[in-house]
Design a protein around this motif. Structure first.
Motif, short mmCIF file in Angstrom:
data_model
loop_
_atom_site.label_atom_id
_atom_site.label_comp_id
_atom_site.label_asym_id
_atom_site.label_seq_id
_atom_site.Cartn_x
_atom_site.Cartn_y
_atom_site.Cartn_z
N SER A 227 -55.25 -17.39 17.58
CA SER A 227 -54.43 -17.84 18.90
C SER A 227 -53.08 -18.08 18.91
CB SER A 227 -55.22 -19.20 19.17
OG SER A 227 -56.59 -18.72 19.12
N GLU A 231 -49.90 -16.35 21.02
CA GLU A 231 -49.14 -17.20 21.74
C GLU A 231 -47.46 -16.65 21.59
OE1 GLU A 231 -47.90 -21.94 22.53
OE2 GLU A 231 -49.31 -21.35 21.19
N ASP A 234 -46.62 -13.34 23.06
CA ASP A 234 -46.74 -13.56 24.62
C ASP A 234 -45.26 -13.83 25.04
OD1 ASP A 234 -46.84 -14.34 27.40
OD2 ASP A 234 -48.45 -15.64 27.07
N GLN A 235 -44.65 -14.67 23.93
CA GLN A 235 -43.11 -15.28 24.22
C GLN A 235 -42.17 -14.13 23.69
OE1 GLN A 235 -42.86 -18.84 21.94
NE2 GLN A 235 -44.44 -19.90 23.25
N ASP A 253 -55.84 -16.10 28.01
CA ASP A 253 -54.92 -17.12 27.86
C ASP A 253 -53.40 -16.64 27.87
OD1 ASP A 253 -56.91 -19.32 28.22
OD2 ASP A 253 -57.49 -18.71 25.98
N TYR A 254 -53.27 -15.53 27.25
CA TYR A 254 -51.78 -14.95 27.04
C TYR A 254 -51.75 -13.64 27.77
CZ TYR A 254 -52.41 -18.75 23.56
OH TYR A 254 -52.65 -20.14 23.10
#
Length: 299
Positions: A227, A231, A234-235, A253-254
């Motif tokens: 997870s 994240e 994703d950035q 979620d991402y």
């Protein structure tokens, strides 16, 4: 009533041995205590039950009738206890399943509640460990049942395929690899990686493949779980490799792009492993059978 099953059993012991003394010994009480109990029985029924001789005792007609009733009562008592045994609360047995992080996070959370709901007498202890450590624990007999990656040598153990657990590469939406559908690991090794912590067996296997290709992976950041990696990817910080099932779950979620990896090393399996399935206890065998019957092979 003024007598109990102990008195009934004492009567049977005396009848069987033909002796008040030996009947008392079988009942683990003194001769005096046995004599008092028989006297109370005779007072309760207001009739003699035995004729005393110097060599032992002999039943009277009333004694014969009582002895027959006593035999039936003891049989019924035993049947009653056996029938009620199934209603007694039993201490739950705890089954320990060793599993790697992929099995623990991606497969077992949906399966284990089903098993526990149908087996209230069983508790399950999940022991998460690296696949290499699980294989070692199974080999030494420390662990009885484990879910491990097919990347490791399990030829000395008995195994059954539990799930297809391929690896995929994930990259930021604006990354140079975003248009790729499939690629070899070599095509990704010039980019910065987001990886798991150094001790993690999955990361070690990825590094082994990179070294076979003559590369050392360039890590921009190491994180403890999938997870956190998703994240950061994703950035836009870097790319990563993780199980396809984890990537599929995290895409809700991402935002990242998923690329299939070519090569047998990436198309790994999850194996249910033990020293010998037939030598497991009945509860472990039933648990293993449940896992195999509900294995997500098609996913």
């Amino acid at each position: 009533m003024r007598f109990d099953f102990f008195d009934i059993q004492l009567l049977q012991h005396i009848v069987t041995t033909g002796s008040l003394t030996k009947g008392a010994e079988r009942s683990a009480i003194s001769l005096q205590a046995a004599s008092e109990r028989i006297k109370k029985l005779e007072q309760y029924f207001d009739t003699p039950l035995f004729i005393r001789h110097s060599t032992g005792v002999e039943l009277t007609s009333a004694g014969h009738a009582l002895a027959e009733h006593a035999r039936l009562l003891l049989v019924q008592k035993q049947q009653l206890e056996q029938d009620m045994q199934r209603f007694r609360q039993q201490v739950p047995e705890s089954l320990t399943l060793w599993c790697n992080s992929s099995a623990q996070s991606e497969y077992l959370p949906t399966l284990l509640p089903q098993y526990l709901m149908h087996h209230p007498e069983i508790n399950i202890d999940l022991h998460e460990a690296e696949s290499s450590d699980i294989v070692a624990a199974l080999t030494k007999g420390i662990a009885k049942l484990g879910l491990v990656s097919s990347f490791f040598d399990t030829q000395h153990l008995q195994t059954q395929e539990f799930a297809s657990d391929p690896l995929v590469l994930i990259c930021p939406a604006a990354h140079a690899l975003q248009h790729s559908e499939q690629l070899n690991l070599l095509d990704a090794l010039n980019y910065g990686f987001i990886g798991l912590m150094p001790h993690h067996s999955l990361q070690q296997s990825i590094e082994t493949q990179a070294k076979l290709l003559g590369f050392n992976i360039q890590y921009r950041l190491r994180l403890p779980n999938f997870s956190a990696i998703a994240e950061v990817v994703d950035q836009g910080v870097g790319i990563a490799i993780m199980p396809a099932r984890a990537a599929q779950r995290l895409q809700a979620d991402y935002h990242f792009h998923t690329v299939q990896l070519r090569g047998a090393w990436a198309n790994r399996k999850l194996l249910l492993a033990t020293q010998d399935f037939n030598q497991l206890s009945l509860n472990y065998q039933q648990f293993a059978e449940f896992l195999l019957q509900h294995r997500p092979l098609s996913e």
